[in-house]
Motif scaffolding. Structure first.
Motif, PDB file in Angstrom:
ATOM      1  N   ALA A 113       3.178  11.174   7.819  1.00 33.40           N
ATOM      2  CA  ALA A 113       3.562  11.605   9.146  1.00 33.40           C
ATOM      3  C   ALA A 113       4.138  10.539  10.078  1.00 33.40           C
ATOM      4  N   MET A 114       3.578   9.383   9.839  1.00 30.06           N
ATOM      5  CA  MET A 114       4.227   8.111  10.486  1.00 30.06           C
ATOM      6  C   MET A 114       5.817   8.061  10.646  1.00 30.06           C
ATOM      7  N   SER A 115       6.064   7.374  11.486  1.00 32.88           N
ATOM      8  CA  SER A 115       7.509   7.140  11.732  1.00 32.88           C
ATOM      9  C   SER A 115       7.922   6.239  10.453  1.00 32.88           C
ATOM     10  N   PRO A 116       9.231   6.281   9.899  1.00 33.23           N
ATOM     11  CA  PRO A 116       9.619   5.386   8.755  1.00 33.23           C
ATOM     12  C   PRO A 116       9.242   4.045   9.048  1.00 33.23           C
ATOM     13  N   ARG A 117       9.496   3.380  10.244  1.00 31.89           N
ATOM     14  CA  ARG A 117       9.624   2.065  10.420  1.00 31.89           C
ATOM     15  C   ARG A 117       7.984   1.714  10.378  1.00 31.89           C
ATOM     16  N   MET A 118       7.074   2.482  11.115  1.00 34.79           N
ATOM     17  CA  MET A 118       5.672   2.178  10.991  1.00 34.79           C
ATOM     18  C   MET A 118       5.169   2.434   9.662  1.00 34.79           C
ATOM     19  N   ARG A 119       5.533   3.420   8.935  1.00 32.64           N
ATOM     20  CA  ARG A 119       5.099   3.545   7.650  1.00 32.64           C
ATOM     21  C   ARG A 119       5.399   2.337   6.788  1.00 32.64           C
ATOM     22  N   THR A 120       6.827   1.832   7.000  1.00 30.69           N
ATOM     23  CA  THR A 120       7.330   0.774   6.095  1.00 30.69           C
ATOM     24  C   THR A 120       6.496  -0.328   6.301  1.00 30.69           C
ATOM     25  N   ALA A 121       6.086  -0.733   7.701  1.00 30.34           N
ATOM     26  CA  ALA A 121       5.046  -1.911   8.069  1.00 30.34           C
ATOM     27  C   ALA A 121       3.760  -1.835   7.374  1.00 30.34           C
ATOM     28  N   PHE A 122       3.338  -0.433   7.689  1.00 27.06           N
ATOM     29  CA  PHE A 122       1.924  -0.279   7.028  1.00 27.06           C
ATOM     30  C   PHE A 122       1.789  -0.117   5.687  1.00 27.06           C
ATOM     31  N   VAL A 123       2.929   0.154   4.852  1.00 25.64           N
ATOM     32  CA  VAL A 123       2.704   0.192   3.476  1.00 25.64           C
ATOM     33  C   VAL A 123       2.552  -1.197   2.909  1.00 25.64           C
ATOM     34  N   LEU A 124       3.726  -2.320   3.640  1.00 26.59           N
ATOM     35  CA  LEU A 124       3.822  -3.400   2.990  1.00 26.59           C
ATOM     36  C   LEU A 124       2.581  -4.185   3.365  1.00 26.59           C
ATOM     37  N   TYR A 126      -0.563  -3.100   4.167  1.00 18.66           N
ATOM     38  CA  TYR A 126      -1.961  -2.715   3.554  1.00 18.66           C
ATOM     39  C   TYR A 126      -1.851  -2.349   2.177  1.00 18.66           C
ATOM     40  N   PHE A 127      -0.829  -1.698   1.705  1.00 23.94           N
ATOM     41  CA  PHE A 127      -0.759  -1.322   0.162  1.00 23.94           C
ATOM     42  C   PHE A 127      -0.272  -2.290  -0.588  1.00 23.94           C
ATOM     43  N   GLU A 128       0.681  -3.245  -0.057  1.00 23.48           N
ATOM     44  CA  GLU A 128       1.206  -4.327  -0.912  1.00 23.48           C
ATOM     45  C   GLU A 128       0.539  -5.687  -0.577  1.00 23.48           C
ATOM     46  N   ASP A 129      -0.318  -5.404   0.240  1.00 22.39           N
ATOM     47  CA  ASP A 129      -1.322  -6.647   0.729  1.00 22.39           C
ATOM     48  C   ASP A 129      -0.115  -7.924   1.103  1.00 22.39           C
ATOM     49  N   LEU A 130       0.777  -7.647   1.720  1.00 18.42           N
ATOM     50  CA  LEU A 130       1.615  -8.784   2.262  1.00 18.42           C
ATOM     51  C   LEU A 130       0.980  -9.213   3.637  1.00 18.42           C
ATOM     52  N   GLU A 132       1.602 -10.513   7.655  1.00 19.42           N
ATOM     53  CA  GLU A 132       2.272 -10.225   8.582  1.00 19.42           C
ATOM     54  C   GLU A 132       3.650 -10.985   8.766  1.00 19.42           C
ATOM     55  N   ALA A 133       3.724 -12.061   8.246  1.00 20.44           N
ATOM     56  CA  ALA A 133       5.068 -12.967   8.112  1.00 20.44           C
ATOM     57  C   ALA A 133       6.038 -12.324   6.986  1.00 20.44           C
ATOM     58  N   GLU A 134       5.258 -12.105   5.734  1.00 19.67           N
ATOM     59  CA  GLU A 134       5.983 -11.736   4.691  1.00 19.67           C
ATOM     60  C   GLU A 134       6.650 -10.067   4.939  1.00 19.67           C
ATOM     61  N   VAL A 135       5.903  -9.440   5.932  1.00 15.98           N
ATOM     62  CA  VAL A 135       6.395  -8.025   6.336  1.00 15.98           C
ATOM     63  C   VAL A 135       7.514  -8.244   7.195  1.00 15.98           C
ATOM     64  N   ALA A 136       7.373  -9.071   8.136  1.00 23.05           N
ATOM     65  CA  ALA A 136       8.483  -9.361   9.087  1.00 23.05           C
ATOM     66  C   ALA A 136       9.591  -9.763   8.389  1.00 23.05           C
ATOM     67  N   THR A 137       9.559 -10.355   7.291  1.00 23.68           N
ATOM     68  CA  THR A 137      10.616 -11.145   6.420  1.00 23.68           C
ATOM     69  C   THR A 137      11.292 -10.000   5.768  1.00 23.68           C
ATOM     70  N   ALA A 138      10.504  -9.055   5.054  1.00 21.56           N
ATOM     71  CA  ALA A 138      11.124  -7.957   4.530  1.00 21.56           C
ATOM     72  C   ALA A 138      11.687  -6.817   5.250  1.00 21.56           C
ATOM     73  N   MET A 139      11.279  -6.735   6.587  1.00 18.44           N
ATOM     74  CA  MET A 139      11.754  -5.801   7.345  1.00 18.44           C
ATOM     75  C   MET A 139      12.859  -6.377   8.248  1.00 18.44           C
TER      76      MET A 139
END
Length: 168
Positions: A113-124, A126-130, A132-139
């Protein structure tokens, strides 16, 4: 493409397919869309494999392509689909495993139910265990944006799950 590069790409796909598919599923919330996302990302990666295979982390490159393709898909999408089905009532005398699955299902519906951008950050994160810097790079955004999306996502999860009475 040279035979050696094709073999290298094939080995990469075989070794990373399941991890990429899991990430894609968590990004999209749908098995079919996840497979399409991975295939699209791999198709785009294949065209440039000659210079990517020497890249420090080709899987991170493909993950970035998946995020970009998924972002493009949200922008084209007219309506957002939210999972709204309620889980069935637990059977009398049901074991703890049923409660575990019910809680997991409730948590997953809240993440979807999260917005797609929020869900992407959340998945990368907590689920992918990246990191914050790696998530920022990926996004393709700032670390501060990732932090704010994660913070808002956690607040939303807390509020949604408390409203449903799952967690107190």
């Amino acid at each position: 493409m040279k035979a050696a590069q094709e073999e290298s790409f094939r080995e990469f796909v075989e070794g990373s397919w399941h991890r990429l598919l899991r990430t894609a599923y968590l990004l999209t919330g749908d098995h079919g869309a996840a497979e399409d996302l991975v295939q699209t990302a791999l198709m785009r990666t294949y065209r440039h494999w000659g210079r990517i295979e020497d890249y420090e982390a080709p899987e991170a490159y493909v993950r970035r392509v998946m995020v970009n393709v998924n972002i493009s898909a949200w922008r084209r999408r007219k309506a957002v689909v939210h999972v709204v089905a309620e889980p069935p009532e637990p059977a009398a005398g049901a074991g703890d495993h049923q409660n575990t699955y019910a809680v997991r299902d409730e948590l997953w519906r809240a993440v979807c139910a999260m917005s797609p951008r929020m869900r992407t950050a959340f998945v990368l994160r907590y689920f992918e265990d990246l990191t914050e810097a790696e998530v920022a790079t990926a996004m393709g955004c700032a670390v501060g944006t990732v932090k704010s999306q994660i913070s808002r996502g956690l607040t939303k999860l807390r509020n949604d799950l408390q409203a449903e009475g799952s967690f107190r």
